[in-house]
Structure formats: C-alpha cells, structure tokens
Scaffold this motif. Structure first.
Motif, PDB file in Angstrom:
ATOM      1  N   ILE A   1      -0.506   8.163  13.932  1.00 30.13           N
ATOM      2  CA  ILE A   1      -0.919   8.744  12.648  1.00 30.13           C
ATOM      3  C   ILE A   1      -1.810   9.965  12.833  1.00 30.13           C
ATOM      4  O   ILE A   1      -1.929  10.779  11.932  1.00 30.13           O
ATOM      5  CB  ILE A   1      -1.584   7.717  11.711  1.00 30.13           C
ATOM      6  CG1 ILE A   1      -2.915   7.219  12.273  1.00 30.13           C
ATOM      7  CG2 ILE A   1      -0.629   6.590  11.366  1.00 30.13           C
ATOM      8  CD1 ILE A   1      -3.787   6.495  11.258  1.00 30.13           C
ATOM      9  N   ARG A   2      -2.420  10.128  14.017  1.00 30.77           N
ATOM     10  CA  ARG A   2      -3.239  11.319  14.273  1.00 30.77           C
ATOM     11  C   ARG A   2      -2.383  12.579  14.294  1.00 30.77           C
ATOM     12  O   ARG A   2      -2.893  13.680  14.071  1.00 30.77           O
ATOM     13  CB  ARG A   2      -4.010  11.176  15.583  1.00 30.77           C
ATOM     14  CG  ARG A   2      -5.072  10.069  15.517  1.00 30.77           C
ATOM     15  CD  ARG A   2      -5.753   9.900  16.843  1.00 30.77           C
ATOM     16  NE  ARG A   2      -4.795   9.293  17.771  1.00 30.77           N
ATOM     17  CZ  ARG A   2      -5.122   8.734  18.916  1.00 30.77           C
ATOM     18  NH1 ARG A   2      -6.377   8.736  19.328  1.00 30.77           N
ATOM     19  NH2 ARG A   2      -4.201   8.194  19.690  1.00 30.77           N
ATOM     20  N   THR A   3      -1.076  12.440  14.564  1.00 33.54           N
ATOM     21  CA  THR A   3      -0.186  13.605  14.558  1.00 33.54           C
ATOM     22  C   THR A   3       0.502  13.760  13.202  1.00 33.54           C
ATOM     23  O   THR A   3       1.260  14.698  13.010  1.00 33.54           O
ATOM     24  CB  THR A   3       0.892  13.495  15.661  1.00 33.54           C
ATOM     25  OG1 THR A   3       1.736  12.378  15.390  1.00 33.54           O
ATOM     26  CG2 THR A   3       0.253  13.364  17.033  1.00 33.54           C
ATOM     27  N   LEU A   4       0.233  12.835  12.301  1.00 33.86           N
ATOM     28  CA  LEU A   4       0.778  12.907  10.943  1.00 33.86           C
ATOM     29  C   LEU A   4      -0.362  13.295  10.007  1.00 33.86           C
ATOM     30  O   LEU A   4      -1.059  14.258  10.267  1.00 33.86           O
ATOM     31  CB  LEU A   4       1.420  11.561  10.574  1.00 33.86           C
ATOM     32  CG  LEU A   4       2.563  11.101  11.504  1.00 33.86           C
ATOM     33  CD1 LEU A   4       2.971   9.671  11.187  1.00 33.86           C
ATOM     34  CD2 LEU A   4       3.749  12.042  11.389  1.00 33.86           C
ATOM     35  N   ASP A   5      -0.575  12.522   8.943  1.00 37.25           N
ATOM     36  CA  ASP A   5      -1.653  12.809   7.993  1.00 37.25           C
ATOM     37  C   ASP A   5      -2.810  11.827   8.112  1.00 37.25           C
ATOM     38  O   ASP A   5      -3.521  11.576   7.133  1.00 37.25           O
ATOM     39  CB  ASP A   5      -1.110  12.802   6.561  1.00 37.25           C
ATOM     40  CG  ASP A   5      -0.192  13.979   6.276  1.00 37.25           C
ATOM     41  OD1 ASP A   5      -0.456  15.066   6.816  1.00 37.25           O
ATOM     42  OD2 ASP A   5       0.781  13.803   5.525  1.00 37.25           O
ATOM     43  N   GLY A   6      -2.981  11.229   9.297  1.00 35.71           N
ATOM     44  CA  GLY A   6      -4.075  10.284   9.499  1.00 35.71           C
ATOM     45  C   GLY A   6      -3.965   9.113   8.538  1.00 35.71           C
ATOM     46  O   GLY A   6      -2.868   8.617   8.263  1.00 35.71           O
ATOM     47  N   LEU A   7      -5.098   8.695   8.000  1.00 39.35           N
ATOM     48  CA  LEU A   7      -5.104   7.559   7.076  1.00 39.35           C
ATOM     49  C   LEU A   7      -4.364   7.867   5.773  1.00 39.35           C
ATOM     50  O   LEU A   7      -3.980   6.955   5.051  1.00 39.35           O
ATOM     51  CB  LEU A   7      -6.539   7.118   6.789  1.00 39.35           C
ATOM     52  CG  LEU A   7      -7.291   6.511   7.977  1.00 39.35           C
ATOM     53  CD1 LEU A   7      -8.751   6.259   7.622  1.00 39.35           C
ATOM     54  CD2 LEU A   7      -6.616   5.230   8.445  1.00 39.35           C
ATOM     55  N   ALA A   8      -4.150   9.136   5.476  1.00 33.80           N
ATOM     56  CA  ALA A   8      -3.419   9.533   4.262  1.00 33.80           C
ATOM     57  C   ALA A   8      -1.904   9.506   4.463  1.00 33.80           C
ATOM     58  O   ALA A   8      -1.146   9.786   3.527  1.00 33.80           O
ATOM     59  CB  ALA A   8      -3.860  10.919   3.820  1.00 33.80           C
ATOM     60  N   THR A   9      -1.452   9.148   5.661  1.00 37.10           N
ATOM     61  CA  THR A   9      -0.015   9.089   5.937  1.00 37.10           C
ATOM     62  C   THR A   9       0.652   8.099   4.984  1.00 37.10           C
ATOM     63  O   THR A   9       0.242   6.947   4.904  1.00 37.10           O
ATOM     64  CB  THR A   9       0.240   8.663   7.402  1.00 37.10           C
ATOM     65  OG1 THR A   9      -0.388   9.618   8.266  1.00 37.10           O
ATOM     66  CG2 THR A   9       1.719   8.580   7.704  1.00 37.10           C
ATOM     67  N   PRO A  10       1.672   8.532   4.247  1.00 40.96           N
ATOM     68  CA  PRO A  10       2.352   7.622   3.334  1.00 40.96           C
ATOM     69  C   PRO A  10       3.159   6.560   4.083  1.00 40.96           C
ATOM     70  O   PRO A  10       3.652   6.806   5.188  1.00 40.96           O
ATOM     71  CB  PRO A  10       3.296   8.519   2.529  1.00 40.96           C
ATOM     72  CG  PRO A  10       3.214   9.874   3.103  1.00 40.96           C
ATOM     73  CD  PRO A  10       2.201   9.886   4.191  1.00 40.96           C
TER      74      PRO A  10
ATOM     75  N   GLY B   1     -15.250   3.972   8.085  1.00 39.03           N
ATOM     76  CA  GLY B   1     -14.087   4.398   7.321  1.00 39.03           C
ATOM     77  C   GLY B   1     -13.069   5.213   8.094  1.00 39.03           C
ATOM     78  O   GLY B   1     -12.118   5.727   7.510  1.00 39.03           O
ATOM     79  N   LYS B   2     -13.267   5.358   9.409  1.00 39.58           N
ATOM     80  CA  LYS B   2     -12.319   6.086  10.254  1.00 39.58           C
ATOM     81  C   LYS B   2     -11.807   5.157  11.335  1.00 39.58           C
ATOM     82  O   LYS B   2     -12.502   4.230  11.752  1.00 39.58           O
ATOM     83  CB  LYS B   2     -12.994   7.287  10.904  1.00 39.58           C
ATOM     84  CG  LYS B   2     -13.448   8.323   9.900  1.00 39.58           C
ATOM     85  CD  LYS B   2     -14.076   9.500  10.589  1.00 39.58           C
ATOM     86  CE  LYS B   2     -14.545  10.514   9.547  1.00 39.58           C
ATOM     87  NZ  LYS B   2     -15.196  11.646  10.159  1.00 39.58           N
ATOM     88  N   VAL B   3     -10.594   5.406  11.822  1.00 38.69           N
ATOM     89  CA  VAL B   3     -10.016   4.577  12.879  1.00 38.69           C
ATOM     90  C   VAL B   3     -10.833   4.774  14.155  1.00 38.69           C
ATOM     91  O   VAL B   3     -11.038   5.912  14.601  1.00 38.69           O
ATOM     92  CB  VAL B   3      -8.536   4.926  13.138  1.00 38.69           C
ATOM     93  CG1 VAL B   3      -7.988   4.120  14.305  1.00 38.69           C
ATOM     94  CG2 VAL B   3      -7.698   4.685  11.886  1.00 38.69           C
ATOM     95  N   ALA B   4     -11.299   3.665  14.728  1.00 42.63           N
ATOM     96  CA  ALA B   4     -12.062   3.724  15.968  1.00 42.63           C
ATOM     97  C   ALA B   4     -11.193   4.300  17.084  1.00 42.63           C
ATOM     98  O   ALA B   4      -9.983   4.056  17.135  1.00 42.63           O
ATOM     99  CB  ALA B   4     -12.548   2.325  16.343  1.00 42.63           C
TER     100      ALA B   4
ATOM    101  N   ALA C   1       0.837  -1.191   0.000  1.00 48.58           N
ATOM    102  CA  ALA C   1       0.000   0.000   0.000  1.00 48.58           C
ATOM    103  C   ALA C   1       0.875   1.246   0.000  1.00 48.58           C
ATOM    104  O   ALA C   1       2.015   1.212   0.434  1.00 48.58           O
ATOM    105  CB  ALA C   1      -0.899  -0.005   1.229  1.00 48.58           C
ATOM    106  N   ALA C   2       0.296   2.345  -0.450  1.00 49.15           N
ATOM    107  CA  ALA C   2       1.013   3.620  -0.474  1.00 49.15           C
ATOM    108  C   ALA C   2       0.712   4.471   0.752  1.00 49.15           C
ATOM    109  O   ALA C   2       1.490   5.352   1.099  1.00 49.15           O
ATOM    110  CB  ALA C   2       0.645   4.398  -1.737  1.00 49.15           C
ATOM    111  N   THR C   3      -0.442   4.197   1.401  1.00 45.34           N
ATOM    112  CA  THR C   3      -0.820   4.977   2.582  1.00 45.34           C
ATOM    113  C   THR C   3      -1.281   4.035   3.697  1.00 45.34           C
ATOM    114  O   THR C   3      -1.604   2.867   3.444  1.00 45.34           O
ATOM    115  CB  THR C   3      -1.969   5.953   2.284  1.00 45.34           C
ATOM    116  OG1 THR C   3      -3.147   5.192   1.990  1.00 45.34           O
ATOM    117  CG2 THR C   3      -1.647   6.907   1.144  1.00 45.34           C
ATOM    118  N   VAL C   4      -1.352   4.576   4.896  1.00 48.66           N
ATOM    119  CA  VAL C   4      -1.859   3.796   6.029  1.00 48.66           C
ATOM    120  C   VAL C   4      -3.291   3.344   5.737  1.00 48.66           C
ATOM    121  O   VAL C   4      -3.652   2.188   5.967  1.00 48.66           O
ATOM    122  CB  VAL C   4      -1.796   4.617   7.329  1.00 48.66           C
ATOM    123  CG1 VAL C   4      -2.533   3.909   8.456  1.00 48.66           C
ATOM    124  CG2 VAL C   4      -0.359   4.897   7.724  1.00 48.66           C
ATOM    125  N   GLY C   5      -4.108   4.236   5.217  1.00 49.90           N
ATOM    126  CA  GLY C   5      -5.501   3.890   4.913  1.00 49.90           C
ATOM    127  C   GLY C   5      -5.610   2.747   3.924  1.00 49.90           C
ATOM    128  O   GLY C   5      -6.432   1.840   4.103  1.00 49.90           O
TER     129      GLY C   5
END
Length: 81
Positions: free
Chosen positions: A56-65, A41-44, A16-20
């Motif tokens: 990842i909440r301090t990065l780009d969330g699910l879009a974090t590469p 579709g969001k992290v519980a 995958a390219a992102t965490v999501g």
C-alpha cells in the motif's frame, strides 16, 4: 507474528471502503492488533500491508480503496543477522 494479535485467526472479515477503514475496524475489535499495527494512526514500519502483490506504500497508503471480497495481506517484517 501477526496471528497472536488477532487471537490466532488467519482471516478477519470487515466491511470497508479503504485499507485504513478496514484496519481500523479490525483494531476496534482487537486492541492489541491496533496498538501494534497502527500506533499514532499510521502503519508501523515493522509491518507490510498489501493488496494482492502491491504494497500500500506504493499505492495510496491507508486511503487505498478496497473492493468487496478483496483481501488485505498483513505481514510482519523479519530481521536478523
């Protein structure tokens, strides 16, 4: 605990390219994991998702590469009194 959600595996490899994308790939294989970790579709809130030492909440969330061979760490929050 997270392990029952992934059939007891301590590691699940995906590309995958992102965490999501990575979490979605695992959820596609393991429905219980997806239902628990990604409702709507969001992290519980009960889960911490990190790359290395970074939530990842301090990065780009699910879009974090993510880079090839990089680990995404998932932990279930513990509470009590």
């Amino acid at each position: 605990p997270v392990l029952p959600l992934v059939n007891g595996e301590d590691r699940v490899d995906v590309q995958a390219a992102t965490v999501g994308e990575a979490l979605a790939a695992v959820a596609a294989r393991l429905a219980e994991f997806g239902a628990a970790l990604l409702p709507g579709g969001k992290v519980a809130k009960a889960f911490l998702v990190a790359i290395g030492d970074d939530d990842i909440r301090t990065l780009d969330g699910l879009a974090t590469p993510v880079q090839p061979d990089q680990d995404i760490i998932i932990a279930m929050a513990m509470s009590g009194g």
